[in-house]
Design an enzyme around this catalytic site. Structure first.
Site, PDB file in Angstrom:
ATOM      1  N   TYR A  53     -27.202  42.211   1.089  1.00  0.00           N
ATOM      2  CA  TYR A  53     -26.840  41.592  -0.182  1.00  0.00           C
ATOM      3  C   TYR A  53     -27.855  40.535  -0.620  1.00  0.00           C
ATOM      4  O   TYR A  53     -27.775  40.042  -1.760  1.00  0.00           O
ATOM      5  CB  TYR A  53     -25.459  40.914  -0.087  1.00  0.00           C
ATOM      6  CG  TYR A  53     -24.296  41.841   0.128  1.00  0.00           C
ATOM      7  CD1 TYR A  53     -24.427  43.229   0.116  1.00  0.00           C
ATOM      8  CD2 TYR A  53     -23.021  41.317   0.353  1.00  0.00           C
ATOM      9  CE1 TYR A  53     -23.345  44.052   0.330  1.00  0.00           C
ATOM     10  CE2 TYR A  53     -21.927  42.140   0.556  1.00  0.00           C
ATOM     11  CZ  TYR A  53     -22.089  43.509   0.560  1.00  0.00           C
ATOM     12  OH  TYR A  53     -21.007  44.319   0.774  1.00  0.00           O
ATOM     13  N   HIS A 111     -23.039  48.443   8.504  1.00  0.00           N
ATOM     14  CA  HIS A 111     -22.802  48.534   7.061  1.00  0.00           C
ATOM     15  C   HIS A 111     -22.568  49.974   6.608  1.00  0.00           C
ATOM     16  O   HIS A 111     -21.643  50.254   5.838  1.00  0.00           O
ATOM     17  CB  HIS A 111     -23.988  47.926   6.311  1.00  0.00           C
ATOM     18  CG  HIS A 111     -23.658  47.518   4.910  1.00  0.00           C
ATOM     19  ND1 HIS A 111     -24.421  46.625   4.193  1.00  0.00           N
ATOM     20  CD2 HIS A 111     -22.650  47.875   4.076  1.00  0.00           C
ATOM     21  CE1 HIS A 111     -23.888  46.453   2.993  1.00  0.00           C
ATOM     22  NE2 HIS A 111     -22.818  47.208   2.899  1.00  0.00           N
TER      23      HIS A 111
END
Length: 279
Positions: A53, A111
Site C-alpha cells: 500500500y 497478501h
C-alpha cells in the site's frame, strides 16, 4: 466525540477488534496520517495496512502521534507476493516493522497466494516470526478453500485469519463454512465490506436500513458482524468513519439476516486476472 460514538465499542475475537480501519489506496501521506489519527480518536483500535500500500510509514507515524498504548492497538500488515520466499519474508517483515515504527505486529498476512508463494516455504518463515514473538498471529489473504486447506495442513503454527472480499453481494458462504470447522478455526476478515458503496443500490439492504433508521452500508457491516466476520472498511472523512462506527449500534434480527441472505445478485469488486479463483 459525541455520545453516540463514545458509547460504542466493537466486540473482539481472540483479541482482534471486529471493526477496523482499512487503508488501501491511502497513498497520500498526510491524508493517511490524518485518517488513522481521526479513527483512533473515534475509538478504532484495529488498523490494516500492507507493504504494497506504500503507506506503512504514514500508519506508523499516526500510531506514534496518537499517543495510545501500543498494546491497545491491533496492527495488521501484509507481505507482498514478490517477497514470499523464506528469506524474503523475513527481510520484508523487518522492513515493515521499521516503516511502522513497531517491534512487532499483531497480525501478518500473506497478501496474495501468487508470485513467490509456496505454502511450506512461505509459512515456515511466518512460523519463525511467530515463534520469535515478532508477530502475534499468521494470516493469509485472498485464499480459496483449497488454498486455505493446504495452508492449514502444512503450517507449523496456526493460521489465524483469511482476509477476503466479503459483503452481501459476495457472501463467501463456502469459505465461511470451511473456516468454522473445528479442525480449521480460521477467522474471516472482510475487505471491501460495503462493496465500495455498491451496497447502497440493493433493494433488500435499503429495506432493512429503513427499518433500523440506518444506511445500507451500516447494515452490511452489521450483517458481517452477525456472521462473526471482522470488517475493515476504508474511510478517510470524519463522516464516513463515524457512519461505519455507528454500525456497531445496529442489531439485526433473524428476519433481517434472512432478507439479506436472500439477495441473488453477485458482484466481486477486486478481481485481478492472477487471482486464484481465476486460474
Amino acid at each position: 466525540m459525541d455520545e453516540a460514538v463514545a458509547d460504542l465499542s466493537p466486540p473482539t475475537t481472540h483479541g482482534m477488534p471486529m471493526l477496523g480501519l482499512g487503508t488501501y489506496q491511502m497513498e497520500e501521506y498526510d491524508e493517511c496520517v490524518e485518517a488513522v489519527k481521526r479513527a483512533f480518536g473515534m475509538g478504532y483500535r484495529h488498523v490494516d495496512t500492507a507493504e504494497g500500500y506504500d503507506n506503512e510509514d504514514a500508519v506508523g507515524d499516526a500510531i506514534e502521534e496518537a499517543e495510545i498504548d501500543r498494546d491497545d492497538i491491533f496492527v495488521a500488515t501484509k507481505v507482498s507476493p514478490d517477497n514470499l520466499d523464506y528469506d524474503h519474508v523475513l527481510t520484508s517483515a523487518a522492513d515493515s516493522f521499521e516503516r511502522l515504527g513497531v517491534d512487532f505486529v499483531d497480525l501478518l498476512y500473506v497478501h496474495w497466494p501468487t508470485g513467490e508463494y509456496e505454502a511450506t516455504d512461505t509459512l515456515e518463515a511466518f512460523a519463525e516470526l511467530r515463534e520469535e514473538g515478532l508477530i502475534g498471529e499468521i494470516g493469509v489473504s485472498n485464499f480459496t478453500v483449497d488454498l486455505l486447506e493446504e495452508a492449514v495442513e502444512v503450517a507449523d503454527e496456526p493460521i489465524f485469519a483469511n482476509q477476503v472480499e466479503m459483503h452481501p453481494l459476495l457472501p463467501q458462504t463456502e469459505l465461511q463454512q470451511f473456516c468454522t470447522q473445528d479442525d480449521v478455526d480460521v477467522e474471516l476478515v472482510a475487505y471491501s465490506p460495503i462493496a465500495r458503496g455498491d451496497v447502497s443500490d440493493v433493494d433488500e439492504l435499503q429495506e432493512v436500513a429503513e427499518k433500523h433508521d440506518a444506511t445500507p452500508q451500516q447494515i452490511s457491516l452489521a450483517w458481517l458482524r452477525e456472521k462473526g466476520v471482522t470488517a475493515i472498511p476504508k474511510a478517510t472523512s470524519e463522516d464516513h468513519l463515524r457512519e461505519n462506527w455507528l454500525s456497531l449500534g445496529v442489531e439485526l434480527d433473524d428476519d433481517d439476516m434472512e432478507k439479506i441472505d436472500s439477495i441473488e445478485e453477485r458482484r466481486r469488486i477486486v478481481d485481478p486476472d492472477e487471482a486464484p479463483w481465476n486460474q
